[in-house]
Scaffold this active site. Structure first.
Site, PDB file in Angstrom:
ATOM      1  N   HIS A 179       0.815  -1.227   0.000  1.00  0.00           N
ATOM      2  CA  HIS A 179       0.000   0.000   0.000  1.00  0.00           C
ATOM      3  C   HIS A 179       0.846   1.274   0.000  1.00  0.00           C
ATOM      4  O   HIS A 179       0.295   2.367  -0.167  1.00  0.00           O
ATOM      5  CB  HIS A 179      -0.927   0.036   1.214  1.00  0.00           C
ATOM      6  CG  HIS A 179      -1.968  -1.041   1.215  1.00  0.00           C
ATOM      7  ND1 HIS A 179      -2.798  -1.266   0.139  1.00  0.00           N
ATOM      8  CD2 HIS A 179      -2.300  -1.967   2.155  1.00  0.00           C
ATOM      9  CE1 HIS A 179      -3.603  -2.283   0.418  1.00  0.00           C
ATOM     10  NE2 HIS A 179      -3.317  -2.729   1.627  1.00  0.00           N
ATOM     11  N   ASP A 214      -3.552 -10.424  -2.317  1.00  0.00           N
ATOM     12  CA  ASP A 214      -4.058  -9.884  -1.064  1.00  0.00           C
ATOM     13  C   ASP A 214      -5.508  -9.429  -1.258  1.00  0.00           C
ATOM     14  O   ASP A 214      -5.891  -9.029  -2.364  1.00  0.00           O
ATOM     15  CB  ASP A 214      -3.193  -8.699  -0.641  1.00  0.00           C
ATOM     16  CG  ASP A 214      -3.467  -8.205   0.764  1.00  0.00           C
ATOM     17  OD1 ASP A 214      -2.697  -8.560   1.680  1.00  0.00           O
ATOM     18  OD2 ASP A 214      -4.445  -7.448   0.956  1.00  0.00           O
ATOM     19  N   HIS A 224      -6.895  -6.772  -0.211  1.00  0.00           N
ATOM     20  CA  HIS A 224      -6.933  -5.333  -0.450  1.00  0.00           C
ATOM     21  C   HIS A 224      -6.098  -4.996  -1.693  1.00  0.00           C
ATOM     22  O   HIS A 224      -5.029  -5.572  -1.897  1.00  0.00           O
ATOM     23  CB  HIS A 224      -6.382  -4.559   0.753  1.00  0.00           C
ATOM     24  CG  HIS A 224      -7.128  -4.825   2.027  1.00  0.00           C
ATOM     25  ND1 HIS A 224      -6.710  -5.775   2.939  1.00  0.00           N
ATOM     26  CD2 HIS A 224      -8.253  -4.263   2.535  1.00  0.00           C
ATOM     27  CE1 HIS A 224      -7.554  -5.795   3.961  1.00  0.00           C
ATOM     28  NE2 HIS A 224      -8.495  -4.895   3.746  1.00  0.00           N
ATOM     29  N   ASP A 227      -5.327 -12.550   3.600  1.00  0.00           N
ATOM     30  CA  ASP A 227      -6.526 -11.993   4.214  1.00  0.00           C
ATOM     31  C   ASP A 227      -7.774 -12.176   3.369  1.00  0.00           C
ATOM     32  O   ASP A 227      -8.862 -11.718   3.749  1.00  0.00           O
ATOM     33  CB  ASP A 227      -6.332 -10.516   4.567  1.00  0.00           C
ATOM     34  CG  ASP A 227      -5.566  -9.730   3.532  1.00  0.00           C
ATOM     35  OD1 ASP A 227      -5.244 -10.283   2.463  1.00  0.00           O
ATOM     36  OD2 ASP A 227      -5.266  -8.549   3.781  1.00  0.00           O
TER      37      ASP A 227
END
Length: 307
Positions: free
Chosen positions: A122, A159, A161, A242
């Protein structure tokens, strides 16, 4: 050949506030799960500032360093915190990815997994966010291109996200291909299919909340063909766990077999196009049990591929 595991105790010195999902226990539980595996165990070195500057300007590096507190924690944004050991841990995370690329491209191991924190996908060019300080996989990709002279590197991200930082850092890099699946809608709210990159080098694979392994396979199967067409000389993975059905931060319904499937597919593809050269870096995964079982399954498939 073998699979290398890069880690360092400095990952435990990045301390977040009580109750924060990106916590020290993540590495403790994952390393415990990997303890019995026959891996080439390597100490993650610190990245140099020159390495970081492959993706981040010096003023950003200086800003992160100067924000590190002598004690306690300092809040960079709503989700991202620093403690006294965070900058060093960040250097080790980037350094692990760099050393793994060096070792895999040097032919010393078949592939590698980097078990470090904080995560990195990120972190944008000048913005820390989403628990991340430095863009580890993007830095590793840039190193492979600049220092090793590769012509093409693919970065894949599963992931839950969106890897907005990796997309930002590789947006205008024509020698890279970035492909990622993620839940949408979900923080950070980026990763639409309209994002293509400056050189048509970005492909996002958004998945709806509540979707599981069959939906994941349906978007990744054609994406794997896109990677094959690109013919990368190295494959780098942002391995977040996740998307597991037990994770508290999202609503995808993957299970351990889904992580095995995507890892095996990527390794089989790498065997065909780049002599099996794969470097994988830990990103998310916040249910400790799901992280441990899924992370172990991921590494076991890397080991099978490396034999």
């Amino acid at each position: 050949m073998a699979t290398a595991l890069f880690t360092h105790a400095d990952a435990l010195d990045h301390v977040t506030p009580e109750g924060h999902p990106e916590r020290v226990a993540r590495i403790e539980h994952l390393l415990h799960a990997l303890a019995g595996l026959d891996l080439v165990r390597e100490t993650a070195p610190e990245a140099t500032e020159a390495h970081l500057r492959l993706c981040h300007p010096q003023r950003y590096i200086d800003r992160i360093r100067s924000a590190v507190p002598d004690s306690g924690q300092f809040q960079l944004d709503a989700d991202t915190w620093l403690s006294s050991g965070s900058f060093r841990a960040g250097l080790r995370g980037a350094g692990a990815a760099i050393a793994a690329v060096d070792m895999v491209l040097g032919g010393q191991v078949a592939n590698a997994f980097c078990a470090m924190r904080p995560p990195g996908h990120h972190a944008e060019t000048e913005t820390p966010m989403g628990f991340c300080l430095f863009g580890n996989v993007a830095i590793a990709a840039k190193l492979a291109l600049e220092a090793h002279g590769l012509a093409r590197v693919a970065v894949v991200d599963f992931d839950v996200h969106h890897g907005n930082g990796t997309q930002d850092l590789l947006w205008d890099e024509a020698r890279s291909l970035f492909i990622g699946s993620h839940q949408m809608p979900l923080w950070p709210g980026t990763g639409g299919v309209e994002d293509r990159g400056e050189h048509d080098n970005v492909l996002n694979l958004p998945l709806p909340p509540g979707s599981g392994g069959s939906e994941m396979r349906s978007v990744w199967t054609p994406a794997l063909s896109r990677i094959r067409d690109f013919q990368p000389e190295l494959l780098i993975i942002s391995a977040g766990f996740d998307a597991h059905q037990d994770d508290p931060l999202a609503q995808l319904e993957w299970n351990v077999d889904d992580f095995r499937w995507i890892t095996r597919e990527l390794c089989d593809l790498a065997a065909d196009v780049c002599d099996g050269r794969v470097v994988s870096c830990l990103e998310g995964g916040y249910d400790l049990g799901a992280l441990s079982t899924s992370g172990k399954a991921h590494v076991e498939i890397l080991m099978e591929a490396g034999q």
